[in-house]
Design a protein around this motif. Structure first.
Motif, PDB file in Angstrom:
ATOM      1  N   MET C  40       0.930  -1.214  -0.208  1.00  0.00           N
ATOM      2  CA  MET C  40      -0.128   0.086   0.040  1.00  0.00           C
ATOM      3  C   MET C  40       1.165   1.197  -0.094  1.00  0.00           C
ATOM      4  N   LEU C  41       2.142   1.103   0.346  1.00  0.00           N
ATOM      5  CA  LEU C  41       3.039   2.427   0.442  1.00  0.00           C
ATOM      6  C   LEU C  41       4.062   2.304  -0.630  1.00  0.00           C
ATOM      7  N   CYS C  42       3.870   1.550  -1.756  1.00  0.00           N
ATOM      8  CA  CYS C  42       4.805   1.306  -2.728  1.00  0.00           C
ATOM      9  C   CYS C  42       4.088   2.361  -4.145  1.00  0.00           C
ATOM     10  N   PRO C  43       4.779   3.573  -4.266  1.00  0.00           N
ATOM     11  CA  PRO C  43       4.135   4.586  -5.196  1.00  0.00           C
ATOM     12  C   PRO C  43       3.947   3.779  -6.554  1.00  0.00           C
ATOM     13  N   VAL C  46       0.504   1.932  -6.147  1.00  0.00           N
ATOM     14  CA  VAL C  46      -0.587   3.238  -6.359  1.00  0.00           C
ATOM     15  C   VAL C  46      -1.171   3.826  -7.537  1.00  0.00           C
ATOM     16  N   GLU C  75       8.603  -4.720   3.734  1.00  0.00           N
ATOM     17  CA  GLU C  75       9.235  -3.511   4.226  1.00  0.00           C
ATOM     18  C   GLU C  75       8.116  -2.741   5.007  1.00  0.00           C
ATOM     19  N   HIS C  76       8.691  -1.872   5.841  1.00  0.00           N
ATOM     20  CA  HIS C  76       7.703  -1.003   6.659  1.00  0.00           C
ATOM     21  C   HIS C  76       6.602  -1.984   7.158  1.00  0.00           C
ATOM     22  N   GLU C  78       5.353  -2.404  10.179  1.00  0.00           N
ATOM     23  CA  GLU C  78       4.203  -1.609  11.199  1.00  0.00           C
ATOM     24  C   GLU C  78       3.741  -0.774  10.646  1.00  0.00           C
ATOM     25  N   ALA C  79       4.167  -0.242   9.501  1.00  0.00           N
ATOM     26  CA  ALA C  79       3.355   0.874   8.768  1.00  0.00           C
ATOM     27  C   ALA C  79       2.101   0.231   7.822  1.00  0.00           C
ATOM     28  N   GLN C  80       2.334  -0.842   7.475  1.00  0.00           N
ATOM     29  CA  GLN C  80       1.506  -1.200   6.523  1.00  0.00           C
ATOM     30  C   GLN C  80       0.719  -2.662   7.037  1.00  0.00           C
ATOM     31  N   VAL C  83      -4.741  -3.056   9.513  1.00  0.00           N
ATOM     32  CA  VAL C  83      -5.771  -1.973   9.728  1.00  0.00           C
ATOM     33  C   VAL C  83      -5.401  -0.716   8.911  1.00  0.00           C
ATOM     34  N   SER C  84      -4.319  -0.548   8.542  1.00  0.00           N
ATOM     35  CA  SER C  84      -4.082   0.623   7.504  1.00  0.00           C
ATOM     36  C   SER C  84      -4.504   0.188   6.313  1.00  0.00           C
ATOM     37  N   ALA C  87      -8.238   0.574   5.539  1.00  0.00           N
ATOM     38  CA  ALA C  87      -8.659   2.082   5.219  1.00  0.00           C
ATOM     39  C   ALA C  87      -8.129   2.422   3.712  1.00  0.00           C
ATOM     40  N   PHE C  88      -6.752   1.933   3.328  1.00  0.00           N
ATOM     41  CA  PHE C  88      -6.422   2.087   2.093  1.00  0.00           C
ATOM     42  C   PHE C  88      -7.428   1.380   1.062  1.00  0.00           C
ATOM     43  N   TYR C  92      -9.306   3.977  -1.561  1.00  0.00           N
ATOM     44  CA  TYR C  92      -8.828   3.847  -3.120  1.00  0.00           C
ATOM     45  C   TYR C  92     -10.061   3.220  -4.057  1.00  0.00           C
TER      46      TYR C  92
END
Lengths: 162, 162, 162, 162
Positions: C40-43, C46, C75-76, C78-80, C83-84, C87-88, C92
């Motif tokens: 979800m945080l891979c540009p 997205v 990678e990341h 905890e950030a992904q 729960v996140s 919402a993503f 989207y």
């Protein structure tokens, strides 16, 4: 696919560019044919139709798929002469064969455009290996859908006749 | 800004479109002038330069900023005649005044293009309220930078002379 | 197609979103399966991968083609979190089923990602009606090529086994 | 400019990223300040607002213009935590200072967002050299207009007080 199967009308043309041996639909029998009908001063053709036709030309194997441009001038005739078209094809790096649709002295539309019942430009026509018209898209068609439609025709196989 | 301040050479033209009263740089004194030098068959002009000029025309107040197109034909002369240009301007919905740069029988570049030392098309020229050339961009300039450059000239104010 | 034919490894997952009945590759036998592996945080996921997967989902008939998302967090972590991700997916407007690839406590890559030998995200996997992996694209693949590849698999027909 | 001149409310924040010395509006007096208020899972922020803020950061001189991000979480609070934000800023290569807007235990909106009366994200705020709020754009603003607005504030000059 948006059209019933029927034989594609022959191309009636006055000039060809980017080819030493002007093709005919009969001569292309056995291959899928993609015709991009356009006008050089049609903004939607320049921004969408022709770039898409270039992508088709670059993506598919020439032994399976032939891409042709057809310059269907139905307005601004003096402005879109073959001399202007030739410079346009050079500047826009269009490498596939392009024909000028033959004007009809007694009607506003050029002959091939009229025979195909096109409503305007850009129009993209798909012809199967047997020479039958299978789809005709006026305006925008997505690359995903077009890629699928072309492959569906490729996979019908060279031996198939309709 | 990429150029030293100096008076802008006058426009030498043969035709004007989209205006009943062909403008001159002298007559536009007091306004910032944005000149979009282009060729109708130049792909970068069609996809970037002219759409940007349209955005400038739509964004700024005409009492502050005048937008002019300049058709600088230096190749494909027969293909980019005034007749073809007129149809092009109609199809691409270009509403600001456009001039044809005057050809020079003894040189390949048209006269205004040569006087400005342009390297090709698209070229965007910015002229301040006092009639001095303040920037000349060959190729791409971002909207953010261009918006800032135009506003910098607007804010110099109408009373300022240089 | 960039890969030899071979059975697709099963999906090892911990969560599913957008589905009441989590699918399995065995259960999808008979359909072409398109798996969009993303973070979800891979540009690039997205801006390109997920929008393309949405277009596939909207273009093809669900009886022929199943589209699945696979959240391969390498990678990341905890950030992904799931729960996140939830919402993503909501923000989207992603409507097709999406699974969380099962983490492997003893390795950096999650289990399905490792089993498929993926090099990163986005990766798009094509599985044929017989459950065999037929293509795996890391990074960008054009819509035209993808549309053709999917249709080639569709046209192999439901009865075909490999 | 869409707002009357008035002093900008102070930033109320809980975390800062990309800066060793968290800035304040008072400390930035003398510079034009551009605040990009966003949420990391807001699609319009990711596709338009933040890329535009990056262009502003890259285009203008830091001695004239300071760019700040403000993470205004008003929904999906658990999904958009500072931990997730930090990974987001890394992956999206956002180099300017970014703050987390301070949550308000008794209200749905975070404190700075509420103080500025923002309607949602993305919102772009322009503050002049004297610390007064001069514009606040909710949603899309063109680069051409934004470049002009920023330059208008730059040209008011550092000595000017309001």
């Amino acid at each position: 696919m948006s059209q019933k199967t029927r034989p594609a009308p022959p191309l009636e043309t006055t000039h060809w560019f980017n080819t030493a041996a002007p093709p005919t639909l009969d001569g292309l029998r056995g291959r899928v044919v993609v015709i991009e009908a356009f006008q050089m001063l049609c903004p939607g053709c320049v921004s969408h139709g022709l770039p898409q036709a270039k992508r088709v030309f670059e993506t598919f194997n020439g032994t399976d798929v032939a891409v042709l441009g057809l310059h269907c001038v139905f307005e601004h005739h003096e402005a879109q002469s073959p001399v202007s078209l030739e410079a346009f094809l050079h500047e826009y790096r269009i490498a596939f064969p392009v024909a000028v649709d033959a004007p009809d002295a007694s009607a506003p539309l050029p002959r091939t455009m009229a025979a195909y019942g096109m409503q305007g430009t850009p129009t993209l026509v798909l012809i199967d290996r047997a020479g039958h018209r299978r789809a005709q898209h006026f305006g925008h068609v997505t690359d995903l859908k077009l890629g699928a439609e072309i492959m569906a025709l490729i996979r019908e196989g060279p031996a198939e006749t309709r």
